[in-house]
Design a protein around this motif. Structure first.
Motif, short mmCIF file in Angstrom:
data_model
loop_
_atom_site.label_atom_id
_atom_site.label_comp_id
_atom_site.label_asym_id
_atom_site.label_seq_id
_atom_site.Cartn_x
_atom_site.Cartn_y
_atom_site.Cartn_z
N SER A 141 40.02 17.28 83.32
CA SER A 141 40.05 18.39 84.27
C SER A 141 39.81 19.74 83.63
O SER A 141 39.32 20.66 84.29
N GLU A 142 40.12 19.89 82.35
CA GLU A 142 40.07 21.22 81.73
C GLU A 142 38.99 21.39 80.67
O GLU A 142 38.63 22.52 80.34
N SER A 143 38.48 20.31 80.12
CA SER A 143 37.52 20.43 79.01
C SER A 143 36.16 20.88 79.51
O SER A 143 35.60 20.28 80.44
N PRO A 144 35.58 21.93 78.92
CA PRO A 144 34.24 22.37 79.31
C PRO A 144 33.15 21.44 78.81
O PRO A 144 32.04 21.44 79.34
N GLU A 145 33.45 20.65 77.79
CA GLU A 145 32.49 19.70 77.23
C GLU A 145 33.19 18.35 77.12
O GLU A 145 33.81 18.03 76.10
N LEU A 146 33.10 17.56 78.17
CA LEU A 146 33.84 16.30 78.23
C LEU A 146 33.25 15.25 77.30
O LEU A 146 32.06 14.95 77.35
N ASP A 147 34.10 14.71 76.44
CA ASP A 147 33.72 13.61 75.56
C ASP A 147 34.29 12.33 76.19
O ASP A 147 35.43 11.98 75.96
N MET A 148 33.45 11.64 76.97
CA MET A 148 33.93 10.48 77.72
C MET A 148 34.34 9.34 76.81
O MET A 148 35.21 8.53 77.17
N ALA A 149 33.76 9.27 75.61
CA ALA A 149 34.14 8.20 74.68
C ALA A 149 35.62 8.34 74.28
O ALA A 149 36.38 7.37 74.31
N LYS A 150 36.04 9.56 73.94
CA LYS A 150 37.44 9.78 73.56
C LYS A 150 38.38 9.62 74.75
O LYS A 150 39.47 9.06 74.64
#
Length: 292
Positions: free
Chosen positions: A172-181
């Motif tokens: 919800s908050e990350s501007p650059e979502l790392d879907m793997a993590k």
């Protein structure tokens, strides 16, 4: 003996200290309040009055976070987890509730995804920087809580509820979502439904061609953790859990991996035909499973 009584006597009832410190923080004296929270909590901890110490730190973390002081709030949250460990507090609903309440007070400020040409570059840069700082602070707090939960009677990989909290806040908050993590925490969480909905939402926003990769990664993570015995809530589901539990109102974007020919039944049939042809189907190695 008198000296010991005197030292314990200077510790006022924790509720009096909490009220006093809350007024200091709400008056805008955040730095002064922060130092007082830390020093007073340390005195309670030194007297091995860990319950009162936790009350003060929990209150301080929530007050600072509600006032937008994310770094200060996260620092007090980390101290709370540290004292949970020192006091050898077990992983139970009462102690997890302290983590829940602090987590809920972390600010939720959605970062705009589409930037216009006339947007102030400096303002956007500050917004993104603040979002990254919030995610990093909350992640540090929850990762420490996960370690405490793993070391004090919880599941080997940490509390599933805490894994889910970390994944949700990052999403919800990350501007650059790392879907793997994020997937690593969702797969260890206690809600397959949220894992599935998060996966579909990501597929709707990712670059063209990455949607199938997202599905494949989720399935492989689930399979690897299942082999390692690290999943419990998902144990009654197969490796296709992220796909089969989606509500009908949430269709999966089309792609090679989501076509009818790639259903679990057909894949099983293909695997059988491959074996008959003499091919060898490998499972993830121990090194790969441990790294995941």
């Amino acid at each position: 003996m008198r000296r010991g009584r005197s030292e314990r006597g200077v510790l006022l009832p924790p509720q009096e200290m909490i009220s006093k410190l809350e007024k200091t923080a709400n008056a805008g004296n955040f730095y002064e309040a922060q130092q007082m929270y830390k020093s007073i909590a340390a005195r309670y901890a030194a007297a091995e009055r860990y319950g009162e110490c936790l009350d003060i730190l929990q209150s301080g973390a929530s007050v600072q976070l509600k006032n937008g002081q994310v770094t200060c709030g996260a620092e007090l949250g980390l101290l709370l987890v540290e004292n949970l460990t020192k006091g050898k507090f077990p992983v139970n609903d009462e102690n997890l509730d302290r983590i829940r309440k602090i987590y809920k007070d972390f600010p939720r400020i959605p970062v705009p995804q589409n930037f216009g040409e006339n947007d102030d570059v400096e303002k956007l840069s500050e917004t993104i920087g603040a979002a990254k700082a919030r995610v990093e602070s909350c992640s540090s707090f929850l990762k420490a809580a996960l370690k405490w939960s793993a070391d004090n009677g919880g599941q080997k990989g940490g509390s599933p509820e805490l894994h889910l909290m970390l994944a949700e806040y990052t999403c919800s908050e990350s501007p650059e979502l790392d879907m793997a993590k994020v997937s690593l925490h969702l797969i260890r969480g206690n809600s397959p439904e949220r894992f599935a909905s998060t996966l579909v939402n990501f597929m709707d926003k990712c670059y063209p061609g990455e949607d199938d990769l997202a599905i494949a990664r989720a399935v492989l993570f689930r399979a690897a953790l299942s082999i390692g015995g690290q999943t419990r809530k998902f144990s009654s589901c197969n490796v296709y859990t992220p796909l089969v539990i989606l509500p009908r109102s949430m269709p999966i974007p089309p792609g090679p991996l989501t076509q009818a020919g790639s259903s679990p039944k057909n894949i099983k049939e293909r695997r059988g035909s491959i074996k008959r042809e003499g091919a060898h189907v490998r499972t993830p190695s121990r090194h790969v499973r441990n790294s995941i």
